[in-house]
Design an enzyme around this catalytic site. Structure first.
Site, PDB file in Angstrom:
ATOM      1  N   HIS A 203       0.654  -1.054   0.037  1.00 15.61           N
ATOM      2  CA  HIS A 203       0.044  -0.162  -0.058  1.00 15.61           C
ATOM      3  C   HIS A 203       0.885   1.158  -0.124  1.00 15.61           C
ATOM      4  O   HIS A 203       2.213   1.073   0.193  1.00 15.61           O
ATOM      5  CB  HIS A 203      -0.933  -0.168   1.206  1.00 15.61           C
ATOM      6  CG  HIS A 203      -0.088   0.074   2.564  1.00 15.61           C
ATOM      7  ND1 HIS A 203       0.043  -0.966   3.413  1.00 15.61           N
ATOM      8  CD2 HIS A 203       0.386   1.012   2.975  1.00 15.61           C
ATOM      9  CE1 HIS A 203       0.804  -0.489   4.596  1.00 15.61           C
ATOM     10  NE2 HIS A 203       0.956   0.554   4.247  1.00 15.61           N
TER      11      HIS A 203
HETATM   12  C1  T46 Z   1       3.151   0.655   6.681  1.00 13.84           C
HETATM   13  C2  T46 Z   1       3.986  -0.629   6.876  1.00 13.84           C
HETATM   14  C3  T46 Z   1       5.404  -0.379   6.965  1.00 13.84           C
HETATM   15  C4  T46 Z   1      -3.232  -0.644  13.850  1.00 13.84           C
HETATM   16  O1  T46 Z   1      -4.356  -0.962  14.727  1.00 13.84           O
HETATM   17  N1  T46 Z   1      -2.643   0.211  14.135  1.00 13.84           N
HETATM   18  C5  T46 Z   1      -1.175   0.487  13.393  1.00 13.84           C
HETATM   19  O2  T46 Z   1      -0.827   1.605  13.860  1.00 13.84           O
HETATM   20  C6  T46 Z   1      -1.002  -0.085  12.465  1.00 13.84           C
HETATM   21  C7  T46 Z   1       0.172   0.123  11.572  1.00 13.84           C
HETATM   22  C8  T46 Z   1      -1.898  -1.298  12.247  1.00 13.84           C
HETATM   23  N2  T46 Z   1      -2.844  -1.475  13.112  1.00 13.84           N
HETATM   24  C9  T46 Z   1      -3.840  -2.725  12.576  1.00 13.84           C
HETATM   25  C10 T46 Z   1      -4.346  -2.640  11.155  1.00 13.84           C
HETATM   26  C11 T46 Z   1      -4.502  -4.198  10.938  1.00 13.84           C
HETATM   27  O3  T46 Z   1      -5.754  -4.788  11.587  1.00 13.84           O
HETATM   28  O4  T46 Z   1      -2.830  -3.698  12.847  1.00 13.84           O
HETATM   29  C12 T46 Z   1      -3.272  -4.751  11.536  1.00 13.84           C
HETATM   30  C13 T46 Z   1      -2.097  -4.909  10.503  1.00 13.84           C
HETATM   31  O5  T46 Z   1      -1.913  -3.557  10.233  1.00 13.84           O
HETATM   32  P1  T46 Z   1      -1.450  -3.679   8.447  1.00 13.84           P
HETATM   33  O6  T46 Z   1      -1.891  -4.707   7.628  1.00 13.84           O
HETATM   34  O7  T46 Z   1      -1.739  -2.304   7.912  1.00 13.84           O
HETATM   35  O8  T46 Z   1       0.181  -4.027   8.384  1.00 13.84           O
HETATM   36  P2  T46 Z   1       1.438  -3.759   7.285  1.00 13.84           P
HETATM   37  O9  T46 Z   1       2.473  -4.652   7.876  1.00 13.84           O
HETATM   38  O10 T46 Z   1       0.798  -4.253   6.164  1.00 13.84           O
HETATM   39  O11 T46 Z   1       1.659  -2.430   7.286  1.00 13.84           O
HETATM   40  C14 T46 Z   1       2.314  -1.594   8.281  1.00 13.84           C
HETATM   41  C15 T46 Z   1       1.434  -0.319   8.338  1.00 13.84           C
HETATM   42  O12 T46 Z   1       0.053  -0.343   8.251  1.00 13.84           O
HETATM   43  C16 T46 Z   1       1.902   0.623   7.115  1.00 13.84           C
HETATM   44  O13 T46 Z   1       1.350   1.983   7.163  1.00 13.84           O
HETATM   45  O14 T46 Z   1       3.546   1.575   5.875  1.00 13.84           O
HETATM   46  O15 T46 Z   1       3.595  -1.261   8.159  1.00 13.84           O
END
Ligand code: T46
Length: 143
Positions: A57
């Protein structure tokens, strides 16, 4: 802090000063000093399943610094025109990523702890999750 590499994408590889002594190592990260923004949030990713790609993303407003405090992983960056790969393989190496840059994290070592510092609180609405939409937005100057 030293900017190791200015990249063609709006991102920078950072080299943090290690304040080591006979007891071990210490690195300090401070807003507007070696972290180039106001710090609003820290999160970390660990116990990552092998062969998984995370991220996939772009964030409309969040700017971030990524650091592997333990282990290693690789980061794929994409600005809609060019792509690049960065190895995060030591705790004194950071990667600054501006907003509106597509990112994917992959090749996590078993012991990887990927710490992410951000200038924004979490907001799921600021995510562009469709790569086609991202490319269209770049093409039409909407980012
Ligand atoms: C990015 C990369 C490097 C939260 O509730 N709070 C938070 O601050 C974050 C980051 C995530 N979440 C929840 C949302 C999802 O249910 O944690 C779960 C996993 O998040 P996500 O699928 O977005 O994780 P990544 O590893 O794909 O991405 C993350 C960050 O979201 C993103 O901004 O740049 O790490």
């Amino acid at each position: 802090m030293l900017v190791l590499e200015k990249t063609k994408i709006d991102a920078q590889v950072l080299d943090f000063t290690i304040m080591g002594d006979e007891r071990g190592q210490l690195i300090a990260l401070e807003e507007d000093m070696n972290i180039p923004f106001e710090l609003k949030r820290v999160f970390y990713i660990y116990n990552t399943v092998g062969d998984i790609r995370r991220g996939n993303h772009a964030n409309r407003f969040s700017r971030q610094v990524l650091v592997c405090t333990s282990g290693s992983c690789k980061i794929h960056l994409d600005n809609g025109v060019e792509t690049m790969e960065v190895d995060l393989d030591r705790p004194n190496k950071g990667l600054y990523i501006a907003n509106n840059v597509w990112r994917e994290m992959y090749d996590f070592s078993e012991d990887c702890v990927l710490m992410v510092l951000s200038n924004k609180l979490y907001d799921p609405d600021e995510y562009i999750r469709d790569h086609k939409v991202f490319n269209e937005m770049v093409k039409n100057n909407l980012l």
